[in-house]
Design a protein around this motif. Structure first.
Motif, PDB file in Angstrom:
ATOM      1  N   HIS A 123      -6.277  -1.354 -14.330  1.00 47.99           N
ATOM      2  CA  HIS A 123      -6.062  -0.494 -13.172  1.00 47.99           C
ATOM      3  C   HIS A 123      -4.705   0.188 -13.297  1.00 47.99           C
ATOM      4  CE1 HIS A 123      -9.440  -2.285 -10.881  1.00 47.99           C
ATOM      5  NE2 HIS A 123      -9.070  -3.418 -11.469  1.00 47.99           N
TER       6      HIS A 123
ATOM      7  N   VAL B 126      -1.516   1.483 -11.791  1.00 49.29           N
ATOM      8  CA  VAL B 126      -0.854   1.130 -10.538  1.00 49.29           C
ATOM      9  C   VAL B 126       0.410   1.947 -10.288  1.00 49.29           C
ATOM     10  CG1 VAL B 126      -1.805  -1.198 -10.540  1.00 49.29           C
ATOM     11  CG2 VAL B 126       0.395  -0.782 -11.651  1.00 49.29           C
TER      12      VAL B 126
ATOM     13  N   GLY C  28      -0.030  -0.165 -15.934  1.00 52.83           N
ATOM     14  CA  GLY C  28      -1.372  -0.581 -15.561  1.00 52.83           C
ATOM     15  C   GLY C  28      -1.421  -2.087 -15.418  1.00 52.83           C
ATOM     16  N   LEU C  29      -2.281  -2.561 -14.552  1.00 53.97           N
ATOM     17  CA  LEU C  29      -2.491  -4.000 -14.376  1.00 53.97           C
ATOM     18  C   LEU C  29      -3.825  -4.366 -15.009  1.00 53.97           C
ATOM     19  CD1 LEU C  29      -1.708  -6.755 -13.104  1.00 53.97           C
ATOM     20  CD2 LEU C  29      -3.055  -6.068 -11.109  1.00 53.97           C
TER      21      LEU C  29
ATOM     22  N   THR D 282      -1.660   1.174  -4.279  1.00 51.27           N
ATOM     23  CA  THR D 282      -2.305   1.728  -5.472  1.00 51.27           C
ATOM     24  C   THR D 282      -3.422   0.835  -5.995  1.00 51.27           C
ATOM     25  OG1 THR D 282      -0.617   0.723  -6.896  1.00 51.27           O
ATOM     26  CG2 THR D 282      -0.239   2.993  -6.141  1.00 51.27           C
ATOM     27  N   LEU D 283      -3.491  -0.405  -5.519  1.00 51.42           N
ATOM     28  CA  LEU D 283      -4.574  -1.298  -5.923  1.00 51.42           C
ATOM     29  C   LEU D 283      -4.800  -2.346  -4.843  1.00 51.42           C
ATOM     30  CD1 LEU D 283      -6.602  -2.428  -8.038  1.00 51.42           C
ATOM     31  CD2 LEU D 283      -4.730  -3.844  -8.915  1.00 51.42           C
TER      32      LEU D 283
ATOM     33  N   ARG E 268      -7.822  -5.254  -4.731  1.00 51.70           N
ATOM     34  CA  ARG E 268      -9.001  -5.730  -5.454  1.00 51.70           C
ATOM     35  C   ARG E 268      -9.251  -7.189  -5.118  1.00 51.70           C
ATOM     36  NH1 ARG E 268     -13.496  -5.947  -7.391  1.00 51.70           N
ATOM     37  NH2 ARG E 268     -14.072  -5.699  -9.597  1.00 51.70           N
TER      38      ARG E 268
ATOM     39  N   CYS F 127      -1.282  -3.962  -5.322  1.00 50.60           N
ATOM     40  CA  CYS F 127      -0.086  -3.310  -5.853  1.00 50.60           C
ATOM     41  C   CYS F 127       0.340  -2.196  -4.909  1.00 50.60           C
ATOM     42  CB  CYS F 127      -0.328  -2.735  -7.242  1.00 50.60           C
ATOM     43  SG  CYS F 127      -0.634  -3.971  -8.533  1.00 50.60           S
TER      44      CYS F 127
ATOM     45  N   THR G 298       3.477   0.937  -4.354  1.00 52.51           N
ATOM     46  CA  THR G 298       4.643   1.668  -4.852  1.00 52.51           C
ATOM     47  C   THR G 298       5.393   2.259  -3.664  1.00 52.51           C
ATOM     48  OG1 THR G 298       3.470   3.780  -5.120  1.00 52.51           O
ATOM     49  CG2 THR G 298       3.452   2.257  -6.987  1.00 52.51           C
TER      50      THR G 298
ATOM     51  N   VAL H 147       7.738  -0.764  -7.804  1.00 48.51           N
ATOM     52  CA  VAL H 147       6.343  -1.175  -7.969  1.00 48.51           C
ATOM     53  C   VAL H 147       6.268  -2.675  -7.731  1.00 48.51           C
ATOM     54  CG1 VAL H 147       4.339  -1.220  -9.501  1.00 48.51           C
ATOM     55  CG2 VAL H 147       6.059   0.589  -9.745  1.00 48.51           C
TER      56      VAL H 147
ATOM     57  N   CYS I  27       3.421  -5.801  -7.485  1.00 54.10           N
ATOM     58  CA  CYS I  27       2.054  -6.303  -7.614  1.00 54.10           C
ATOM     59  C   CYS I  27       2.054  -7.797  -7.284  1.00 54.10           C
ATOM     60  CB  CYS I  27       1.505  -6.085  -9.025  1.00 54.10           C
ATOM     61  SG  CYS I  27       1.089  -4.369  -9.396  1.00 54.10           S
TER      62      CYS I  27
END
Length: 220
Positions: free
Chosen positions: A9, A11, A16-17, A47-48, A50, A63, A65, A143, A145
């Protein structure tokens, strides 16, 4: 249970994660996931968000930002403490124990592991997770997460540990931004009150001089 797949993903710019998934993972509907409200912070966005479940195990990833113009060293403790509070409130279980580990600075990012125990209905669960905080892109946005994994306390093996160990951030973090003038002045006042007082006095005098120079002059 072993990991059967992974998802990548995006992010943040350049980051990316890669989220490791358990075998037989089922998606958790968006409406069943906790709402993450970042509207109080201008420019922040999720941004994420899930969630998956499999055989009694639940995995969550979020995540966010945000602009980092007011960032200063030491603020990571406050940010990660707030992140832990949001995770505890969003897991949907009764928390009986919560232990946050030490914050580690690793290659231009901060990481903090956490673990705990709680109750989901009549069943006992154990909680494992971690936060990752850093900066990305030309604007050096912050950022954050957070990953959390729950499994029955009477399960077989450390399934959550295997999933979290296989989940990682891909890409390169950037150096944190320099603190702004206001933030630097506040820290100077805290660390060197005498020098700060003198500096503020000079600034005040300069401000008065400018005001006097610009004031309307009486006509002859």
């Amino acid at each position: 249970m072993s990991s059967s797949a992974s998802e990548l993903h995006g992010v943040a710019p350049g980051l990316g994660l890669r989220l490791s998934l358990p075998a037989g993972a089922r998606d958790v509907p968006k409406e069943a996931l906790p709402a993450i409200d970042v509207s109080a912070l201008a420019g922040a966005r999720v941004t994420l968000l899930r969630g998956v479940e499999a055989d009694g195990l639940s995995l969550r990833a979020v995540c966010v930002t945000a602009p980092s113009r007011q960032w200063v060293t030491g603020l990571e403790e406050l940010v990660l403490d707030r992140a832990s509070g949001l995770v505890r409130g969003g897991l949907g279980v009764v928390i009986d124990r919560w232990d946050a580990g030490a914050i580690h600075a690793l290659s231009q990012r901060f990481e903090q592991a956490f673990e705990g125990a709680g109750r989901a209905g009549a069943g006992a669960v154990v909680i494992h997770g971690r936060h990752v905080l850093g900066f990305a892109g030309s604007e050096r946005d912050a950022v954050l997460c957070s990953l959390a994994c729950l499994e029955p306390s009477q399960g077989t093996g450390d399934r959550c540990g295997a999933l979290l160990g296989a989940t990682e951030i891909e890409g390169a973090f950037v150096a944190p931004p320099e603190p702004g003038l206001l933030v630097r002045t506040i820290f100077l006042a805290a660390e060197q009150p005498g020098a700060a007082t003198a500096a503020l006095g000079v600034l005040a005098a300069a401000g008065v001089t400018v005001l006097l120079a610009r004031r309307p002059r009486p006509r002859p």
